[in-house]
Design an enzyme around this catalytic site. Structure first.
Site, PDB file in Angstrom:
ATOM      1  N   ARG A 194      13.821  -0.934 -95.827  1.00 18.08           N
ATOM      2  CA  ARG A 194      14.315  -2.102 -96.025  1.00 18.08           C
ATOM      3  C   ARG A 194      15.249  -2.549 -94.760  1.00 18.08           C
ATOM      4  O   ARG A 194      15.624  -1.664 -94.013  1.00 18.08           O
ATOM      5  CB  ARG A 194      15.496  -2.036 -97.221  1.00 18.08           C
ATOM      6  CG  ARG A 194      14.600  -2.014 -98.682  1.00 18.08           C
ATOM      7  CD  ARG A 194      15.514  -2.314 -99.765  1.00 18.08           C
ATOM      8  NE  ARG A 194      16.739  -1.349 -99.963  1.00 18.08           N
ATOM      9  CZ  ARG A 194      17.931  -1.755-100.261  1.00 18.08           C
ATOM     10  NH1 ARG A 194      18.126  -3.370-100.656  1.00 18.08           N
ATOM     11  NH2 ARG A 194      19.011  -1.190-100.393  1.00 18.08           N
TER      12      ARG A 194
ATOM     13  N   ILE B  39      25.822   1.515 -95.742  1.00 20.35           N
ATOM     14  CA  ILE B  39      26.121   0.776 -96.920  1.00 20.35           C
ATOM     15  C   ILE B  39      27.463   0.205 -96.640  1.00 20.35           C
ATOM     16  O   ILE B  39      28.205   0.685 -95.748  1.00 20.35           O
ATOM     17  CB  ILE B  39      26.333   1.662 -98.253  1.00 20.35           C
ATOM     18  CG1 ILE B  39      27.447   2.809 -97.972  1.00 20.35           C
ATOM     19  CG2 ILE B  39      24.929   2.045 -98.711  1.00 20.35           C
ATOM     20  CD1 ILE B  39      27.954   3.488 -99.245  1.00 20.35           C
TER      21      ILE B  39
ATOM     22  N   ASP C 288      33.331  -3.313 -99.048  1.00 21.31           N
ATOM     23  CA  ASP C 288      34.164  -4.086 -98.181  1.00 21.31           C
ATOM     24  C   ASP C 288      35.585  -4.250 -99.227  1.00 21.31           C
ATOM     25  O   ASP C 288      35.187  -4.214-100.499  1.00 21.31           O
ATOM     26  CB  ASP C 288      33.824  -5.344 -97.858  1.00 21.31           C
ATOM     27  CG  ASP C 288      32.630  -5.202 -96.842  1.00 21.31           C
ATOM     28  OD1 ASP C 288      32.455  -4.269 -96.200  1.00 21.31           O
ATOM     29  OD2 ASP C 288      32.217  -6.458 -96.502  1.00 21.31           O
TER      30      ASP C 288
ATOM     31  N   GLN D 299      36.948  -5.452 -88.510  1.00 21.76           N
ATOM     32  CA  GLN D 299      36.840  -6.536 -89.058  1.00 21.76           C
ATOM     33  C   GLN D 299      37.494  -6.675 -90.576  1.00 21.76           C
ATOM     34  O   GLN D 299      37.543  -5.626 -91.008  1.00 21.76           O
ATOM     35  CB  GLN D 299      35.020  -6.615 -89.665  1.00 21.76           C
ATOM     36  CG  GLN D 299      34.629  -7.556 -90.636  1.00 21.76           C
ATOM     37  CD  GLN D 299      34.634  -8.921 -90.347  1.00 21.76           C
ATOM     38  OE1 GLN D 299      34.856  -9.349 -89.203  1.00 21.76           O
ATOM     39  NE2 GLN D 299      35.394  -9.800 -91.104  1.00 21.76           N
TER      40      GLN D 299
ATOM     41  N   GLY E 128      38.601  -6.360 -93.978  1.00 19.24           N
ATOM     42  CA  GLY E 128      37.931  -6.091 -95.217  1.00 19.24           C
ATOM     43  C   GLY E 128      36.948  -4.777 -94.967  1.00 19.24           C
ATOM     44  O   GLY E 128      36.371  -4.293 -95.689  1.00 19.24           O
TER      45      GLY E 128
ATOM     46  N   TYR F 283      34.129   0.709 -93.142  1.00 17.12           N
ATOM     47  CA  TYR F 283      32.752   0.681 -92.288  1.00 17.12           C
ATOM     48  C   TYR F 283      33.132   0.757 -90.711  1.00 17.12           C
ATOM     49  O   TYR F 283      32.344   1.312 -90.161  1.00 17.12           O
ATOM     50  CB  TYR F 283      32.416  -0.651 -92.770  1.00 17.12           C
ATOM     51  CG  TYR F 283      30.796  -0.960 -92.312  1.00 17.12           C
ATOM     52  CD1 TYR F 283      29.788  -0.513 -92.943  1.00 17.12           C
ATOM     53  CD2 TYR F 283      30.863  -1.763 -91.091  1.00 17.12           C
ATOM     54  CE1 TYR F 283      28.457  -1.013 -92.597  1.00 17.12           C
ATOM     55  CE2 TYR F 283      29.464  -2.126 -90.536  1.00 17.12           C
ATOM     56  CZ  TYR F 283      28.296  -1.796 -91.154  1.00 17.12           C
ATOM     57  OH  TYR F 283      27.067  -2.178 -90.806  1.00 17.12           O
TER      58      TYR F 283
ATOM     59  N   GLY G  25      25.134  -7.195 -83.980  1.00 16.78           N
ATOM     60  CA  GLY G  25      26.052  -8.066 -84.669  1.00 16.78           C
ATOM     61  C   GLY G  25      25.607  -8.384 -86.069  1.00 16.78           C
ATOM     62  O   GLY G  25      24.827  -7.374 -86.733  1.00 16.78           O
ATOM     63  N   TYR G  26      25.891  -9.468 -86.492  1.00 13.98           N
ATOM     64  CA  TYR G  26      25.245  -9.983 -88.031  1.00 13.98           C
ATOM     65  C   TYR G  26      23.846 -10.418 -87.944  1.00 13.98           C
ATOM     66  O   TYR G  26      23.515 -11.162 -87.221  1.00 13.98           O
ATOM     67  CB  TYR G  26      26.192 -11.239 -88.255  1.00 13.98           C
ATOM     68  CG  TYR G  26      27.599 -10.737 -88.839  1.00 13.98           C
ATOM     69  CD1 TYR G  26      28.035 -10.479 -90.118  1.00 13.98           C
ATOM     70  CD2 TYR G  26      28.732 -10.355 -87.923  1.00 13.98           C
ATOM     71  CE1 TYR G  26      29.123 -10.047 -90.535  1.00 13.98           C
ATOM     72  CE2 TYR G  26      29.780  -9.945 -88.210  1.00 13.98           C
ATOM     73  CZ  TYR G  26      30.100  -9.662 -89.636  1.00 13.98           C
ATOM     74  OH  TYR G  26      31.351  -9.250 -89.981  1.00 13.98           O
TER      75      TYR G  26
HETATM   76  N1  CAA Z   1      40.639 -12.854 -91.446  1.00 18.42           N
HETATM   77  C1  CAA Z   1      41.921 -13.221 -91.786  1.00 18.42           C
HETATM   78  N2  CAA Z   1      42.495 -13.480 -93.148  1.00 18.42           N
HETATM   79  C2  CAA Z   1      41.425 -13.177 -94.188  1.00 18.42           C
HETATM   80  C3  CAA Z   1      40.327 -12.938 -93.816  1.00 18.42           C
HETATM   81  C4  CAA Z   1      39.815 -12.869 -92.357  1.00 18.42           C
HETATM   82  N3  CAA Z   1      38.607 -12.734 -92.257  1.00 18.42           N
HETATM   83  N4  CAA Z   1      39.371 -12.827 -95.315  1.00 18.42           N
HETATM   84  C5  CAA Z   1      40.434 -13.180 -96.075  1.00 18.42           C
HETATM   85  N5  CAA Z   1      41.572 -13.412 -95.605  1.00 18.42           N
HETATM   86  C6  CAA Z   1      42.941 -13.730 -96.203  1.00 18.42           C
HETATM   87  C7  CAA Z   1      42.841 -14.515 -97.024  1.00 18.42           C
HETATM   88  O1  CAA Z   1      42.804 -16.019 -96.520  1.00 18.42           O
HETATM   89  C8  CAA Z   1      43.747 -14.210 -97.937  1.00 18.42           C
HETATM   90  O2  CAA Z   1      45.207 -14.717 -97.625  1.00 18.42           O
HETATM   91  P1  CAA Z   1      46.040 -15.561 -98.747  1.00 18.42           P
HETATM   92  O3  CAA Z   1      46.377 -14.346 -99.674  1.00 18.42           O
HETATM   93  O4  CAA Z   1      47.236 -15.842 -97.802  1.00 18.42           O
HETATM   94  O5  CAA Z   1      45.271 -16.801 -99.078  1.00 18.42           O
HETATM   95  C9  CAA Z   1      43.803 -12.720 -98.107  1.00 18.42           C
HETATM   96  O6  CAA Z   1      43.253 -12.232 -96.794  1.00 18.42           O
HETATM   97  C10 CAA Z   1      43.033 -12.276 -99.365  1.00 18.42           C
HETATM   98  O7  CAA Z   1      41.856 -12.699 -98.940  1.00 18.42           O
HETATM   99  P2  CAA Z   1      40.781 -12.581-100.416  1.00 18.42           P
HETATM  100  O8  CAA Z   1      41.457 -12.713-101.788  1.00 18.42           O
HETATM  101  O9  CAA Z   1      39.543 -13.147-100.093  1.00 18.42           O
HETATM  102  O10 CAA Z   1      40.684 -11.068-100.260  1.00 18.42           O
HETATM  103  P3  CAA Z   1      39.525  -9.998-101.088  1.00 18.42           P
HETATM  104  O11 CAA Z   1      40.671  -8.778-100.961  1.00 18.42           O
HETATM  105  O12 CAA Z   1      39.181 -10.736-102.202  1.00 18.42           O
HETATM  106  O13 CAA Z   1      38.215  -9.841 -99.924  1.00 18.42           O
HETATM  107  C11 CAA Z   1      37.142  -9.163 -98.266  1.00 18.42           C
HETATM  108  C12 CAA Z   1      38.400  -9.669 -98.762  1.00 18.42           C
HETATM  109  C13 CAA Z   1      36.151  -8.601 -99.380  1.00 18.42           C
HETATM  110  C14 CAA Z   1      37.169  -8.146 -97.366  1.00 18.42           C
HETATM  111  C15 CAA Z   1      36.372 -10.405 -97.920  1.00 18.42           C
HETATM  112  O14 CAA Z   1      37.201 -10.984 -96.743  1.00 18.42           O
HETATM  113  C16 CAA Z   1      35.047 -10.419 -97.418  1.00 18.42           C
HETATM  114  O15 CAA Z   1      33.940 -10.197 -97.734  1.00 18.42           O
HETATM  115  N6  CAA Z   1      34.989 -10.072 -95.857  1.00 18.42           N
HETATM  116  C17 CAA Z   1      34.042 -10.144 -95.165  1.00 18.42           C
HETATM  117  C18 CAA Z   1      33.824  -8.478 -94.497  1.00 18.42           C
HETATM  118  C19 CAA Z   1      32.719  -8.613 -93.621  1.00 18.42           C
HETATM  119  O16 CAA Z   1      32.512  -9.059 -92.471  1.00 18.42           O
HETATM  120  N7  CAA Z   1      31.546  -7.772 -94.088  1.00 18.42           N
HETATM  121  C20 CAA Z   1      30.415  -7.554 -93.145  1.00 18.42           C
HETATM  122  C21 CAA Z   1      29.422  -7.076 -94.235  1.00 18.42           C
HETATM  123  S1  CAA Z   1      27.767  -7.060 -93.401  1.00 18.42           S
HETATM  124  C22 CAA Z   1      27.747  -5.664 -92.416  1.00 18.42           C
HETATM  125  O17 CAA Z   1      29.053  -5.108 -92.328  1.00 18.42           O
HETATM  126  C23 CAA Z   1      26.775  -5.457 -91.339  1.00 18.42           C
HETATM  127  C24 CAA Z   1      27.361  -5.583 -89.930  1.00 18.42           C
HETATM  128  O18 CAA Z   1      27.298  -4.364 -89.064  1.00 18.42           O
HETATM  129  C25 CAA Z   1      27.627  -6.677 -89.456  1.00 18.42           C
END
Ligand code: CAA
Length: 240
Positions: free
Chosen positions: A12, A85, A88, A141, A143, A147, A178-179
């Site tokens: 996949r 996997i 986050d 990154q 969250g 990872y 990257g993404y």
């Molecule tokens: N930068 C700065 N602040 C951030 C932020 C960021 N990227 N994301 C969220 N925040 C802040 C929010 O604004 C919030 O602030 P306040 O409390 O002051 O409002 C606080 O952090 C909490 O935010 P959430 O309620 O959204 O937090 P959460 O715990 O529910 O979710 C998370 C956090 C799940 C990590 C979400 O931010 C997320 O999904 N981030 C993306 C992570 C990412 O890039 N994953 C990549 C997946 S793909 C991959 O990994 C493949 C690869 O190799 C590239």
């Protein structure tokens, strides 16, 4: 003689593109998967690439699985550690299981697979190991402490194993995509994905095929002088 390439997470996403590309380059390919049997079955029917099911985070399962692939196709010449996997969450909310699962599946799997293929590669005086890291192992990154730590760990493993293996004709390199447009990235919250895409100077996600082309190069004879390196493909989002 036809070389044998093994791709973990090979049915996949980025792994499927790598498996297909290496097959088209003339390798005999084994694609390893763990969970999604339906997708693996469809992949096998579409590509006629051999599929094997085991959990790469399990040392013993890797030994047993690799023994079977070697029996069926021959010793592994090219190993692509791609399985990964995400679980986050900000560290202050992260359960220890979220940490352990990601480290085991993304990083310990590399040790498990390398440990079992490295001795036969050393004996035969040839090997290519390609570890699929990530931009988030380079820049961090929000969250993704789990990872990012695993993906940065893959780079350290790559550099050390490259030094240990060079004298035996084995190269070990990493790719930091990257993404890329896969189910993993599409599973991110929509607003966050749009925000991240806006930070990519090329203005789009990468494609799995673009990552696969880099793997094809690193697997080739032409890449013989390259070892311990990390190839970055991220649309300009980050310079390592
Ligand atoms: N930068 C700065 N602040 C951030 C932020 C960021 N990227 N994301 C969220 N925040 C802040 C929010 O604004 C919030 O602030 P306040 O409390 O002051 O409002 C606080 O952090 C909490 O935010 P959430 O309620 O959204 O937090 P959460 O715990 O529910 O979710 C998370 C956090 C799940 C990590 C979400 O931010 C997320 O999904 N981030 C993306 C992570 C990412 O890039 N994953 C990549 C997946 S793909 C991959 O990994 C493949 C690869 O190799 C590239």
């Amino acid at each position: 003689m036809q070389k044998v390439a093994l791709v973990t997470g090979g049915t996949r996403g980025i792994g499927a593109a790598i498996s297909k590309n290496l097959k088209s380059a003339g390798y005999m390919v084994a694609a390893i998967y763990q969970g999604n049997h339906h997708a693996a079955d469809a992949f096998q029917k579409q590509t006629e690439i051999a599929i094997y099911k085991w959990d790469v985070s399990d040392f013993k399962a890797c030994e047993v699985g690799l023994r079977q692939v070697t029996k069926d196709l021959g010793p592994i010449d090219i190993l692509v550690n791609n399985a990964g996997i995400t679980k986050d969450g900000a560290l202050h909310k992260m359960a220890s299981k979220q940490w352990e699962d990601v480290i085991q599946t993304n990083l310990t799997s590399c040790f498990n697979m390398c440990r079992h293929v490295i001795e036969p590669m050393r004996e035969r005086g040839f090997g290519r190991i390609i570890n699929i890291s990530s931009i988030n192992g380079q820049k961090g990154q929000f969250g993704q402490t789990n990872y990012s730590a695993a993906k940065a760990g893959m780079v350290g493993l790559t550099k050390s194993l490259a030094q240990e293996s060079a004298a035996k004709g084995i190269t070990v390199n990493a790719i930091a995509p990257g993404y890329v447009n896969t189910e993993m990235v599409q599973a991110m919250p929509e607003g966050i994905l749009a925000h991240i895409t806006s930070q990519i100077p090329l203005g789009r996600l990468g494609t799995p095929e673009e990552v696969a082309s880099a793997v094809r190069f690193l697997a080739s004879e032409e890449a013989g002088f390259m070892t311990g390196a990390t190839l970055t493909l991220n649309g300009g989002q980050y310079s390592a």
